[in-house]
Design an enzyme around this catalytic site. Structure first.
Site, PDB file in Angstrom:
ATOM      1  N   HIS A   1       6.546   1.793  -5.119  1.00  0.00           N
ATOM      2  CA  HIS A   1       6.555   0.349  -5.401  1.00  0.00           C
ATOM      3  C   HIS A   1       7.934  -0.081  -5.916  1.00  0.00           C
ATOM      4  O   HIS A   1       8.471  -1.101  -5.504  1.00  0.00           O
ATOM      5  CB  HIS A   1       5.532  -0.003  -6.486  1.00  0.00           C
ATOM      6  CG  HIS A   1       4.097   0.147  -6.076  1.00  0.00           C
ATOM      7  ND1 HIS A   1       3.201   0.900  -6.784  1.00  0.00           N
ATOM      8  CD2 HIS A   1       3.406  -0.383  -5.044  1.00  0.00           C
ATOM      9  CE1 HIS A   1       2.006   0.831  -6.212  1.00  0.00           C
ATOM     10  NE2 HIS A   1       2.101   0.062  -5.146  1.00  0.00           N
TER      11      HIS A   1
ATOM     12  N   LYS B   1     -11.839  -3.558  -6.259  1.00  0.00           N
ATOM     13  CA  LYS B   1     -11.257  -2.206  -6.108  1.00  0.00           C
ATOM     14  C   LYS B   1     -11.520  -1.336  -7.340  1.00  0.00           C
ATOM     15  O   LYS B   1     -11.195  -0.152  -7.335  1.00  0.00           O
ATOM     16  CB  LYS B   1      -9.740  -2.301  -5.880  1.00  0.00           C
ATOM     17  CG  LYS B   1      -9.341  -2.453  -4.411  1.00  0.00           C
ATOM     18  CD  LYS B   1      -7.879  -2.083  -4.222  1.00  0.00           C
ATOM     19  CE  LYS B   1      -7.464  -2.061  -2.770  1.00  0.00           C
ATOM     20  NZ  LYS B   1      -6.022  -1.784  -2.626  1.00  0.00           N
TER      21      LYS B   1
ATOM     22  N   ARG C   1       4.250   2.495   4.727  1.00  0.00           N
ATOM     23  CA  ARG C   1       4.402   3.937   4.553  1.00  0.00           C
ATOM     24  C   ARG C   1       4.263   4.587   5.919  1.00  0.00           C
ATOM     25  O   ARG C   1       5.164   4.570   6.719  1.00  0.00           O
ATOM     26  CB  ARG C   1       3.360   4.471   3.562  1.00  0.00           C
ATOM     27  CG  ARG C   1       3.760   4.253   2.148  1.00  0.00           C
ATOM     28  CD  ARG C   1       2.627   4.437   1.201  1.00  0.00           C
ATOM     29  NE  ARG C   1       1.657   3.353   1.326  1.00  0.00           N
ATOM     30  CZ  ARG C   1       0.715   3.099   0.458  1.00  0.00           C
ATOM     31  NH1 ARG C   1       0.583   3.857  -0.592  1.00  0.00           N
ATOM     32  NH2 ARG C   1      -0.100   2.096   0.622  1.00  0.00           N
TER      33      ARG C   1
ATOM     34  N   SER D   1      -0.745   5.283  -4.921  1.00  0.00           N
ATOM     35  CA  SER D   1      -1.368   5.185  -6.252  1.00  0.00           C
ATOM     36  C   SER D   1      -2.657   6.010  -6.322  1.00  0.00           C
ATOM     37  O   SER D   1      -2.934   6.679  -7.317  1.00  0.00           O
ATOM     38  CB  SER D   1      -1.697   3.728  -6.577  1.00  0.00           C
ATOM     39  OG  SER D   1      -0.521   2.969  -6.653  1.00  0.00           O
TER      40      SER D   1
HETATM   41  P1  ADP Z   1      -2.587  -3.167  -2.111  1.00  0.00           P
HETATM   42  O1  ADP Z   1      -3.873  -3.142  -2.854  1.00  0.00           O
HETATM   43  O2  ADP Z   1      -2.110  -4.546  -1.741  1.00  0.00           O
HETATM   44  O3  ADP Z   1      -2.464  -2.179  -0.976  1.00  0.00           O
HETATM   45  P2  ADP Z   1      -0.737  -1.478  -3.533  1.00  0.00           P
HETATM   46  O4  ADP Z   1      -0.364  -1.581  -4.957  1.00  0.00           O
HETATM   47  O5  ADP Z   1      -1.454  -0.238  -3.100  1.00  0.00           O
HETATM   48  O6  ADP Z   1      -1.544  -2.767  -3.228  1.00  0.00           O
HETATM   49  O7  ADP Z   1       0.555  -1.652  -2.612  1.00  0.00           O
HETATM   50  C1  ADP Z   1       1.317  -2.822  -2.619  1.00  0.00           C
HETATM   51  C2  ADP Z   1       2.307  -2.756  -1.481  1.00  0.00           C
HETATM   52  O8  ADP Z   1       3.223  -1.694  -1.691  1.00  0.00           O
HETATM   53  C3  ADP Z   1       1.677  -2.499  -0.114  1.00  0.00           C
HETATM   54  O9  ADP Z   1       2.400  -3.226   0.851  1.00  0.00           O
HETATM   55  C4  ADP Z   1       1.859  -1.010   0.069  1.00  0.00           C
HETATM   56  O10 ADP Z   1       1.888  -0.662   1.448  1.00  0.00           O
HETATM   57  C5  ADP Z   1       3.228  -0.839  -0.575  1.00  0.00           C
HETATM   58  N1  ADP Z   1       3.448   0.538  -1.022  1.00  0.00           N
HETATM   59  C6  ADP Z   1       2.742   1.255  -1.914  1.00  0.00           C
HETATM   60  N2  ADP Z   1       3.249   2.490  -2.049  1.00  0.00           N
HETATM   61  C7  ADP Z   1       4.320   2.559  -1.216  1.00  0.00           C
HETATM   62  C8  ADP Z   1       5.275   3.592  -0.880  1.00  0.00           C
HETATM   63  N3  ADP Z   1       5.209   4.795  -1.412  1.00  0.00           N
HETATM   64  N4  ADP Z   1       6.233   3.296   0.027  1.00  0.00           N
HETATM   65  C9  ADP Z   1       6.279   2.068   0.603  1.00  0.00           C
HETATM   66  N5  ADP Z   1       5.419   1.059   0.344  1.00  0.00           N
HETATM   67  C10 ADP Z   1       4.456   1.299  -0.557  1.00  0.00           C
END
Ligand code: ADP
Length: 163
Positions: free
Chosen positions: A19, A43, A95, A133
């Protein structure tokens, strides 16, 4: 010139180095970055909303020397939130192929809802690309070392949760 505002929405449960890398990249593309922390009750997040906001607040401090940054909780339709903060772009991280289908659909639907708002996809540095996460929580729960995936501050919070 109009201020370029980007919104980076997510659940940040918890905030990872993936992030953070996306936030850094996004901060180079705009004059103001809004990080939207989704309330996302469905969630069942491990971290409460205020904790997730604090984790993001903690890492965005250095960006404030260069651009304006706001960390805001939100719920409801994303496009309404985008409009309410005056953003012209939604930043999402990609990702692996696994993210693509969902992100592709969401970007397409949001474009239909408001064609003036662009979804911008960014890729994290290869060393952070596989961080998720969900897996970080799983490793921490089982007593593993998560120091290469999160900041020391988040690592402490995870230790606290699972101690
Ligand atoms: P959501 O519930 O919207 O998926 P997240 O907190 O899991 O929320 O992720 C927010 C954004 O960050 C999403 O676009 C996700 O694809 C991106 N993201 C999370 N981890 C990574 C990572 N390791 N590399 C690139 N993008 C990431």
């Amino acid at each position: 010139m109009t201020k370029r505002i980007a919104l980076y929405p997510g659940t940040f449960d918890p905030m990872t180095l993936g992030h953070l890398d996306i936030m850094k990249r996004a901060s180079n593309l705009c004059d103001k970055l809004v990080v939207g922390v989704a309330i996302n009750r469905s969630k069942g997040p491990l971290f409460a909303l205020d904790e997730r906001v604090e984790m993001v607040e903690h890492v965005v401090k250095p960006f404030r020397d260069r651009i304006e940054v706001e960390v805001k909780p939100f719920e409801g339709l994303l496009i309404h939130f985008v409009e309410s903060v005056g953003a012209s772009m939604i930043v999402r991280g990609l990702r692996a192929v696994s993210d693509f289908e969902y992100e592709f659909q969401m970007a397409g639907m949001n474009d239909r809802l408001n064609p003036d708002i662009e979804t911008v996809f960014l890729m994290a540095d290869p060393q952070y690309q596989t961080i998720a996460s969900r897996l970080v929580k799983e490793i921490a729960r089982l007593g593993g070392d998560v120091s290469q995936f999160v900041t020391p501050e988040v690592e402490l919070r995870l230790k606290d949760k699972y101690s």
